[in-house]
Design an enzyme around this catalytic site. Sequence first.
Site, PDB file in Angstrom:
ATOM      1  N   SER A  13       0.842  -1.195   0.000  1.00 13.10           N
ATOM      2  CA  SER A  13       0.000   0.000   0.000  1.00 13.10           C
ATOM      3  C   SER A  13       0.874   1.239   0.000  1.00 13.10           C
ATOM      4  CB  SER A  13      -0.886  -0.008   1.255  1.00 13.10           C
ATOM      5  OG  SER A  13      -1.506   1.240   1.470  1.00 13.10           O
ATOM      6  N   TYR A  63      -2.165  -1.491  10.408  1.00 14.11           N
ATOM      7  CA  TYR A  63      -2.181  -1.758   8.969  1.00 14.11           C
ATOM      8  C   TYR A  63      -0.940  -1.174   8.303  1.00 14.11           C
ATOM      9  CZ  TYR A  63      -3.749  -1.723   4.087  1.00 14.11           C
ATOM     10  OH  TYR A  63      -3.848  -1.909   2.720  1.00 14.11           O
TER      11      TYR A  63
END
Length: 249
Positions: A144, A157
Amino acid sequence: MSISLAGRTALVTGGARGIGLEISRQLIAQGCRVVAVGRNTRHLDALKAEGGKQVAVIQADLSQQTEIDRLITRLTAEHPDISILINNAGIQREMDLFHDPLTETIPGTRREIALNLDGLICLTLGLLPVLSAQKSAHIVNITSALAVVPKAASPVYCATKAAARSFTTTLRYQCEDHAPHVKVSEAIMALVDTDMTAGRGTRKISAHVAAKEVIAGLARGRREIWVGKTKILRILHRALPAVAASIMR
């Protein structure tokens, strides 16, 4: 260097929902046989009905170590021709470290780490013998933009994706030394319109577009596949890291 996808067997984790579903569909369209792994049997069955003989589905929870071990054993026995591994499965939780109850924060954190990091690493390690036995193979780890520049609301995350980014790089180094026919790519994902991102952010790209860019990067053998607006972030982070951090925060 471009690679042909037709006739290959690809394993896609989280392969029946969101980005993973679109990756599965587009690989099928390019002539791949897809083995899709996921938790939800209803979504897996729908993909199987859609893809027919080109699809095999396996229900497994990749946040559970015992299920990962069983999955590796099954894949090795039933699909010894896997030559593409796409580690897509993941979850993102937003949390307030100072106000959320620990009874929710700690169990949720453990599952997030287990799925996003432990599951990715252990499945990859377990399948390396299968992949390295092929004439050519490719591993794609979906990370990401938040692995590069984190945001405050999703600390775990961001940490798991940063760790996955580091693992991908070191895995590539070892493959280059010991199995140069096994190529390793990282797909740095933008904000994509999926169930996971519902209510978060604006100007999301579609899962279809995100998957298309991942597969294009895979076919071209790119080490890093910057998806959507992450291409801009990459430049901005290099030139003005403080500005990039302020925007993503």
